[in-house]
Scaffold this active site. Structure first.
Site, short mmCIF file in Angstrom:
data_model
loop_
_atom_site.label_atom_id
_atom_site.label_comp_id
_atom_site.label_asym_id
_atom_site.label_seq_id
_atom_site.Cartn_x
_atom_site.Cartn_y
_atom_site.Cartn_z
CG MET A 1 -2.09 -0.87 1.21
SD MET A 1 -3.31 -0.40 -0.02
CE MET A 1 -4.12 1.00 0.75
CB THR B 1 12.98 -3.85 7.26
OG1 THR B 1 12.15 -4.33 8.32
CG2 THR B 1 14.03 -4.88 6.91
CB VAL C 1 3.49 1.52 9.95
CG1 VAL C 1 4.69 2.16 9.28
CG2 VAL C 1 2.89 2.45 10.99
CB ALA D 1 -3.78 -0.41 12.53
CB SER E 1 -11.32 2.61 0.93
OG SER E 1 -11.94 1.50 0.31
N GLY F 1 -7.75 -0.78 -1.76
CA GLY F 1 -6.77 -1.86 -1.87
C GLY F 1 -5.51 -1.39 -2.57
CE LYS G 1 -11.04 1.97 4.47
NZ LYS G 1 -10.31 1.02 5.19
CG HIS H 1 -15.75 2.33 2.95
ND1 HIS H 1 -14.91 1.24 3.07
CD2 HIS H 1 -15.92 2.52 1.62
CE1 HIS H 1 -14.59 0.80 1.87
NE2 HIS H 1 -15.18 1.57 0.98
CG ASN H 2 -13.57 -0.98 6.01
OD1 ASN H 2 -13.52 -0.09 5.17
ND2 ASN H 2 -12.50 -1.64 6.39
CD GLU I 1 -15.09 -3.60 1.80
OE1 GLU I 1 -14.69 -2.41 1.78
OE2 GLU I 1 -14.34 -4.56 1.98
CE LYS J 1 -6.36 -8.39 7.02
NZ LYS J 1 -5.57 -7.56 6.12
NE ARG K 1 -17.65 -10.74 5.93
CZ ARG K 1 -16.71 -9.97 5.39
NH1 ARG K 1 -15.47 -10.04 5.84
NH2 ARG K 1 -16.99 -9.13 4.42
P1 2AM Z 1 8.82 -3.64 8.03
O1 2AM Z 1 8.99 -3.67 6.55
O2 2AM Z 1 10.05 -3.23 8.75
O3 2AM Z 1 8.20 -4.91 8.58
C1 2AM Z 1 3.32 -2.92 6.94
O4 2AM Z 1 3.51 -4.05 7.73
C2 2AM Z 1 4.37 -1.87 7.25
O5 2AM Z 1 4.35 -1.59 8.65
C3 2AM Z 1 5.78 -2.27 6.89
O6 2AM Z 1 6.42 -1.15 6.35
C4 2AM Z 1 6.37 -2.66 8.22
O7 2AM Z 1 7.78 -2.48 8.33
C5 2AM Z 1 5.68 -1.71 9.15
N1 2AM Z 1 5.66 -2.21 10.52
C6 2AM Z 1 5.00 -3.29 10.99
N2 2AM Z 1 5.19 -3.43 12.31
C7 2AM Z 1 6.01 -2.43 12.69
C8 2AM Z 1 6.57 -2.03 13.94
N3 2AM Z 1 6.29 -2.71 15.06
N4 2AM Z 1 7.35 -0.94 13.95
C9 2AM Z 1 7.60 -0.26 12.82
N5 2AM Z 1 7.11 -0.60 11.61
C10 2AM Z 1 6.32 -1.65 11.54
#
Ligand code: 2AM
Length: 482
Positions: free
Chosen positions: A14, A35, A75, A77, A129, A131, A183, A186-187, A190, A260, A287
């Site tokens: 995304m 990363t 990142v 949620a 929204s 995808g 949002k 919206h879900n 959906e 989810k 569901r």
């Molecule tokens: P990553 O590539 O280092 O795993 C979707 O998962 C995005 O959220 C990715 O860019 C992921 O980074 C990031 N992400 C997931 N968990 C995280 C965390 N605890 N701290 C920072 N980034 C996170």
């Protein structure tokens, strides 16, 4: 390279697609990911030769941004969002903006807006929204939070959003968690739309015994009329899809629906608000019921399997399903909008209901022609109490409800479960009944708990208690609850 218009953290699909979308619209974007390898991979891969700056630390990311700085988080949620906010705060200046474009729950966004504002910065929680494809080609974006943050962010978010008739599917929703609330709703909608389509499918498959190709043609036909929408379109595609072995994919996909949690959040919030969001709640429960296939196997063996008979006039039945689906969909959206109205009052948001319909008209999963009509209804009357009261929908329902009634009666009689359609009909009949049966509930509450009642022949606000058995005395429950 010049400084970037916006920074984006989180290079999952995304996030990457949003960056590509922003860049294609003429914005320079700086990117960072926890990363850090992913930053280099992206810069050397899809981002090569583009106006995209790779950063290997948050400090480097921030140093590359134009003022006021705008940093968008894409990142996971939950805690990662809070962690990044903590890390960003010392690096940013007054008036800079943090945007959360993830699937955050609105109370978190409410809390974070207040927190970030208390530090002199601005915050936006934006529901996105559509995808992965939407993120790349134009999603629906529902931003809310610090109002002052909207003007500087508006050209970017509206620039990358889907457009319908030249109109961006993105506009300011409201303060605090309003964007993520819309949002979430919206879900929920959906979930309702998908359940209604699944019920239409099961009626055609199990009662009419239609083939996948026949059903595919019917959905494709419906997509040319009042049901014109993305979900109906993909349903037609799904039904006709054959794999390498020439087998229909739909026939071997396990009938256990995943979730989810956003539908559940919507239903829970409706309970909290005291709003009858019955159709979406039934869609969530459907569901849940689907998810335990072993229990259903056991129940079918123990309690007996239904063998629904086909109605005599199959062609009429297909027409009735189309109208029933439409009528139930109108009810679902009517209920969803009542929820939005109620939440707006609770949280003090000045929601633009017609504008919300426009945001959903393109880019997102529930996009449809129908939302154009909802926009018209709220443009005619911004204070519309219930969508069913808009002249267009009141008329449309007069035509469609007889079909919904026929479908529900027949399915009930033959034993086909259509919980969302049935809940739509009960809501329709319930809301049109001035004289309901709730007087009995009030009498019972007063009988066993001295909860008191109001009388139809006395002014509202006056409460009465009856000593039903001659033994309960005259004490009202309020007296000892106090
Ligand atoms: P990553 O590539 O280092 O795993 C979707 O998962 C995005 O959220 C990715 O860019 C992921 O980074 C990031 N992400 C997931 N968990 C995280 C965390 N605890 N701290 C920072 N980034 C996170």
């Amino acid at each position: 390279m010049n400084k970037a218009d916006i920074g984006l953290i989180g290079l999952a699909v995304m996030g990457e697609n949003l960056v590509m979308n922003m860049e294609s619209k003429g914005f320079t974007v700086a990117v960072y990911n926890r990363t850090v390898d992913k930053v280099d991979k992206f810069i050397e891969g899809r981002a090569k030769g583009k106006n995209i700056i790779g950063a290997h630390s948050l400090e480097e990311l921030i140093a590359n941004l134009k003022s006021p700085r705008k940093v968008m988080l894409m990142v996971k949620a939950g805690k990662p969002v809070d962690d990044f906010i903590e890390k960003l705060l010392p690096l940013l200046d007054k008036g800079d903006i943090i945007i959360d474009g993830g699937n955050s729950h609105y109370p978190d966004t409410q809390r974070r807006t207040e927190y970030v504002e208390s530090k002199g910065l601005l915050y936006i929680g934006a529901g996105v929204s559509g995808g992965e494809e939407g993120a790349l080609k134009g999603p629906s974006i529902m931003p809310g939070g610090s109002k002052e943050a909207w003007p500087p962010v508006k050209p970017i978010l509206q620039g990358i959003a889907a457009k319908v008739d030249g109109h961006p599917c993105c506009d300011w929703v409201g303060e605090g968690g309003a964007g993520h609330y819309v949002k979430m709703t919206h879900n929920g909608i959906e979930y309702g739309d998908m359940q209604l389509i699944a019920e239409s499918y099961i009626l055609m498959r199990d009662m009419l015994k239609l083939s996948n190709d026949e059903m595919s043609k019917i959905f494709a036909e419906w997509n040319k009329g009042k049901l014109d929408s993305y979900l109906i379109e993909i349903t037609a595609d799904i039904l006709s899809y054959k794999d390498e072995e020439n087998k229909y994919a739909i026939d071997y996909i396990m009938d256990t629906a995943g979730q989810k949690g956003t539908g559940k959040w919507t239903a829970m919030d409706a309970l909290e608000e005291g709003v009858p969001l019955t159709l979406i709640a039934e869609a969530v429960f459907a569901r849940c019921l689907s998810s335990d296939k072993e229990q259903r196997r056991h129940a079918e063996e123990l309690l007996g399997k239904n063998s629904p008979k086909a109605p005599e006039d199959k062609e009429q039945f297909v027409k009735d399903i189309e109208n029933a689906l439409y009528a139930a969909k109108v009810i679902s959206y009517a209920q969803g909008y009542v929820l939005l109205r109620s939440a707006a009052k609770t949280y003090g948001w000045n929601l633009n209901f017609g504008g919300i319909a426009l945001m959903w008209r393109g880019g997102c999963i529930i996009r449809s022609a129908f939302l154009g009509k909802i926009h018209e209804a709220f443009t005619e009357n911004p204070d519309l109490e219930n969508l069913l009261f808009a002249p267009y929908f009141a008329n449309a329902m007069k035509e469609a409800v007889p079909s919904l009634r026929r479908i529900c009666s027949y399915a009930m009689q033959e034993g086909v479960a259509i919980p969302s359609m049935a809940s739509a009909l009960c809501y329709w009949d319930g809301i049109k009944t001035f004289s309901s049966g709730a007087n009995m509930i009030q009498a019972q509450r007063d009988y066993f708990g001295a909860h008191t009642y109001e009388r139809t022949d006395r002014p509202k606000g006056e409460f009465f208690h009856t000593n039903w058995t001659g033994e309960g005395g005259d004490t009202q429950s309020g007296v000892y609850n106090a």
